[in-house]
Scaffold this motif. Structure first.
Motif, PDB file in Angstrom:
ATOM      1  N   LEU A 306       0.825  -1.206   0.000  1.00 40.69           N
ATOM      2  CA  LEU A 306       0.000   0.000   0.000  1.00 40.69           C
ATOM      3  C   LEU A 306       0.860   1.258   0.000  1.00 40.69           C
ATOM      4  O   LEU A 306       0.590   2.232  -0.726  1.00 40.69           O
ATOM      5  CB  LEU A 306      -0.918  -0.016   1.223  1.00 40.69           C
ATOM      6  N   LEU A 307       1.949   1.241   0.773  1.00 36.11           N
ATOM      7  CA  LEU A 307       2.863   2.396   0.783  1.00 36.11           C
ATOM      8  C   LEU A 307       3.522   2.588  -0.572  1.00 36.11           C
ATOM      9  O   LEU A 307       3.696   3.726  -1.041  1.00 36.11           O
ATOM     10  CB  LEU A 307       3.917   2.209   1.881  1.00 36.11           C
ATOM     11  N   ASP A 308       3.910   1.470  -1.215  1.00 40.31           N
ATOM     12  CA  ASP A 308       4.527   1.589  -2.539  1.00 40.31           C
ATOM     13  C   ASP A 308       3.548   2.214  -3.530  1.00 40.31           C
ATOM     14  O   ASP A 308       3.930   3.054  -4.362  1.00 40.31           O
ATOM     15  CB  ASP A 308       4.981   0.212  -3.029  1.00 40.31           C
ATOM     16  N   GLN A 309       2.288   1.797  -3.464  1.00 39.19           N
ATOM     17  CA  GLN A 309       1.289   2.375  -4.353  1.00 39.19           C
ATOM     18  C   GLN A 309       1.100   3.864  -4.082  1.00 39.19           C
ATOM     19  O   GLN A 309       0.963   4.674  -5.011  1.00 39.19           O
ATOM     20  CB  GLN A 309      -0.043   1.636  -4.190  1.00 39.19           C
ATOM     21  N   LEU A 310       1.070   4.230  -2.813  1.00 37.63           N
ATOM     22  CA  LEU A 310       0.899   5.638  -2.482  1.00 37.63           C
ATOM     23  C   LEU A 310       2.092   6.470  -2.944  1.00 37.63           C
ATOM     24  O   LEU A 310       1.946   7.587  -3.466  1.00 37.63           O
ATOM     25  CB  LEU A 310       0.695   5.794  -0.973  1.00 37.63           C
ATOM     26  N   ARG A 311       3.287   5.916  -2.776  1.00 32.69           N
ATOM     27  CA  ARG A 311       4.495   6.652  -3.165  1.00 32.69           C
ATOM     28  C   ARG A 311       4.614   6.799  -4.676  1.00 32.69           C
ATOM     29  O   ARG A 311       5.250   7.727  -5.172  1.00 32.69           O
ATOM     30  CB  ARG A 311       5.728   5.946  -2.616  1.00 32.69           C
ATOM     31  N   SER A 312       4.017   5.887  -5.423  1.00 36.84           N
ATOM     32  CA  SER A 312       4.095   5.976  -6.896  1.00 36.84           C
ATOM     33  C   SER A 312       3.085   6.958  -7.471  1.00 36.84           C
ATOM     34  O   SER A 312       3.132   7.257  -8.664  1.00 36.84           O
ATOM     35  CB  SER A 312       3.858   4.582  -7.508  1.00 36.84           C
ATOM     36  N   ARG A 313       2.180   7.466  -6.724  1.00 40.36           N
ATOM     37  CA  ARG A 313       1.219   8.441  -7.224  1.00 40.36           C
ATOM     38  C   ARG A 313       1.927   9.768  -7.510  1.00 40.36           C
ATOM     39  O   ARG A 313       2.898  10.125  -6.829  1.00 40.36           O
ATOM     40  CB  ARG A 313       0.101   8.647  -6.216  1.00 40.36           C
ATOM     41  N   PRO A 314       1.459  10.539  -8.529  1.00 40.37           N
ATOM     42  CA  PRO A 314       2.145  11.806  -8.900  1.00 40.37           C
ATOM     43  C   PRO A 314       2.289  12.770  -7.740  1.00 40.37           C
ATOM     44  O   PRO A 314       3.306  13.471  -7.626  1.00 40.37           O
ATOM     45  CB  PRO A 314       1.235  12.375  -9.996  1.00 40.37           C
ATOM     46  N   SER A 315       1.276  12.829  -6.887  1.00 39.13           N
ATOM     47  CA  SER A 315       1.336  13.798  -5.796  1.00 39.13           C
ATOM     48  C   SER A 315       2.452  13.505  -4.814  1.00 39.13           C
ATOM     49  O   SER A 315       2.976  14.414  -4.168  1.00 39.13           O
ATOM     50  CB  SER A 315      -0.004  13.815  -5.050  1.00 39.13           C
ATOM     51  N   LEU A 316       2.822  12.234  -4.705  1.00 40.07           N
ATOM     52  CA  LEU A 316       3.917  11.883  -3.807  1.00 40.07           C
ATOM     53  C   LEU A 316       5.235  11.700  -4.555  1.00 40.07           C
ATOM     54  O   LEU A 316       6.302  11.883  -3.979  1.00 40.07           O
ATOM     55  CB  LEU A 316       3.563  10.600  -3.042  1.00 40.07           C
ATOM     56  N   ALA A 317       5.140  11.305  -5.846  1.00 40.43           N
ATOM     57  CA  ALA A 317       6.383  11.159  -6.618  1.00 40.43           C
ATOM     58  C   ALA A 317       7.069  12.507  -6.821  1.00 40.43           C
ATOM     59  O   ALA A 317       8.296  12.613  -6.807  1.00 40.43           O
ATOM     60  CB  ALA A 317       6.081  10.489  -7.960  1.00 40.43           C
ATOM     61  N   ASP A 318       6.309  13.580  -7.108  1.00 44.16           N
ATOM     62  CA  ASP A 318       6.868  14.935  -7.276  1.00 44.16           C
ATOM     63  C   ASP A 318       6.031  15.894  -6.431  1.00 44.16           C
ATOM     64  O   ASP A 318       5.190  16.646  -6.958  1.00 44.16           O
ATOM     65  CB  ASP A 318       6.831  15.337  -8.759  1.00 44.16           C
ATOM     66  N   PRO A 319       6.188  15.875  -5.118  1.00 36.12           N
ATOM     67  CA  PRO A 319       5.309  16.683  -4.268  1.00 36.12           C
ATOM     68  C   PRO A 319       5.465  18.184  -4.465  1.00 36.12           C
ATOM     69  O   PRO A 319       4.529  18.945  -4.248  1.00 36.12           O
ATOM     70  CB  PRO A 319       5.719  16.258  -2.847  1.00 36.12           C
ATOM     71  N   LEU A 320       6.675  18.699  -4.962  1.00 38.51           N
ATOM     72  CA  LEU A 320       6.885  20.144  -5.116  1.00 38.51           C
ATOM     73  C   LEU A 320       6.404  20.655  -6.459  1.00 38.51           C
ATOM     74  O   LEU A 320       6.202  21.875  -6.618  1.00 38.51           O
ATOM     75  CB  LEU A 320       8.372  20.480  -4.940  1.00 38.51           C
ATOM     76  N   GLY A 321       6.240  19.777  -7.445  1.00 37.69           N
ATOM     77  CA  GLY A 321       5.786  20.218  -8.773  1.00 37.69           C
ATOM     78  C   GLY A 321       4.441  20.915  -8.716  1.00 37.69           C
ATOM     79  O   GLY A 321       4.300  22.055  -9.211  1.00 37.69           O
TER      80      GLY A 321
END
Length: 417
Positions: A306-321
């Motif tokens: 579940l954490l891996d899935q959350l981390r792969s989402r755009p909002s977490l992959a590039d949080p500053l973009g």
């Protein structure tokens, strides 16, 4: 015995006129001897029939209470009873109460003794069974569950009996740390019921005892009679500690089995049911630990995915973009807002200047600047009013003349046409 004066015994006894012991004994004897014969049932104890004597002695005991009476009978009557009487036998005696003056004792003089047969004993037990069942002493809802692992176990059984050995060996083989408090009592005969009740009361009052076992090996119907005694059944029902009945063998079923919180078919069965098996519980603990370990690992794996899935989402992959993009949009909107506000202010300032110019051109100040003046006078109420006609003031009226850069005062002198 010598006679007594009539006047002394006919008068009530007082401290000044007491009755002699013989008088009291005789009065008691006269009253008792007027009683008729009665049929009495009880258990026989202390049978004494010495060879060569004409009188036999025995004690008749109530099996449900600590009450007994001495019975005398002809020795030939005692010898004629079949089967021969022994301690613990149930009998029915036809006797007359007798008071012996010399010793001041009361006894029963028997002229008929009948042994109670097995059929009669079973019928009485059945009647008692129905009575106790009607009172709810056999009800399943009043039976208490035994503790999983009792801190202390009370055991009531015969001294050095096979029942004691079976309970202790089987219980301690299953749970070696099982703590027993053993009380040895009579398990048959007239002394069994009172001894068992006393032992039950003692163990029930001990806070360290969590369960009480009453155990006895097999035997005849007569041998097991104490465990169908009404007093014992009621004592077990009133006990605050759970009671286990382990009487006889599988076919044996005294009333105690129905009143107890748990009925075990044999003492061996009781030893197995009052404590858990340490090997089984150890295996169960290992099994539960393995299940808990697998469940924990499965849960951790699920959460990691579940954490891996959350981390792969755009909002977490590039949080500053998204923040940078939003910051640029905010700057653009700020600049647009600034330009719009400045334009609005400029338009409003131009409109305000135009309105001021129009007001100035139409206002009295511009007129005064061209050489005109405003004449005012004070009316009767003391208020300044603009002079609009020469008829509004009289000669000598003070006037106030306002010009573009101030005001001067004047006095009306006359009217010019």
């Amino acid at each position: 015995m010598s006679g007594e004066p009539t006047t002394r015994t006919s008068e009530p006894s007082t401290a000044e006129n007491p009755w002699p012991v013989r008088t009291v004994a005789r009065k008691i004897a006269d009253w008792i001897h007027r009683l008729g014969s009665v049929w009495v049932e009880g258990q026989v104890t202390q049978v004494s029939a010495r060879p060569g004597t004409a009188t036999a002695f025995l004690t008749l005991r109530d099996p449900s209470a600590d009450v007994s009476m001495t019975v005398t009978c002809p020795a030939r009557l005692l010898r004629s009873v079949e089967p021969p009487l022994r301690d613990g036998a149930s009998v029915v005696v036809h006797a007359k109460p007798t008071f012996f003056l010399g010793r001041g004792t009361l006894s029963l003089r028997a002229n008929d003794i009948r042994a109670v047969g097995i059929g009669e004993l079973l019928a009485r037990i059945e009647r008692l069974r129905r009575l106790l069942a009607a009172e709810g002493l056999f009800a399943a809802e009043r039976k208490r569950k035994l503790p999983f692992l009792p801190r202390g176990i009370g055991l009531i059984t015969g001294r050095a009996s096979a029942a004691e050995h079976d309970v202790l060996v089987n219980a301690q083989s299953r749970w070696p740390a099982a703590a027993f408090q053993v009380i040895n009592t009579a398990v048959q005969g007239p002394q069994a019921v009172p001894q068992i009740i006393r032992a039950l009361s003692r163990l029930d009052a001990d806070p360290a005892v969590d369960v009480i076992v009453i155990a006895r090996g097999g035997g005849s119907v007569e041998d097991l009679l104490p465990f169908s005694d009404e007093a014992l059944c009621r004592a077990v029902a009133a006990a605050g500690t759970p009671v286990v009945s382990a009487i006889g063998h599988e076919p044996d079923s005294p009333l105690l089995d129905h009143v107890a919180d748990l009925r075990c078919s044999t003492p061996t069965d009781a030893g197995k049911r009052i404590v858990p098996d340490v090997r089984e519980e150890t295996a169960r603990v290992h099994q539960l630990r393995d299940r808990a370990r697998r469940a924990l690992h499965g849960w951790v794996d699920t959460q990691c995915r579940l954490l891996d899935q959350l981390r792969s989402r755009p909002s977490l992959a590039d949080p500053l973009g998204p923040v940078d993009r939003r910051a640029a949009e905010v700057e653009t909107q700020l600049e647009r807002g600034r330009r719009a506000i400045l334009a609005t202010l400029s338009r409003e300032q131009t409109a305000l200047a135009s309105a001021r110019a129009r007001l100035t051109a139409l206002g009295p100040s511009a007129t005064l600047a061209r050489g005109y003046a405003v004449v005012q006078y004070t009316d009767s109420a003391g208020n300044l009013k603009v002079l609009r006609s020469v008829s509004e003031v009289a000669e000598g009226t003070p006037l106030r003349v306002r010009v573009t850069d101030g005001a001067v005062t004047a006095v009306a002198r006359g009217q010019d046409t």
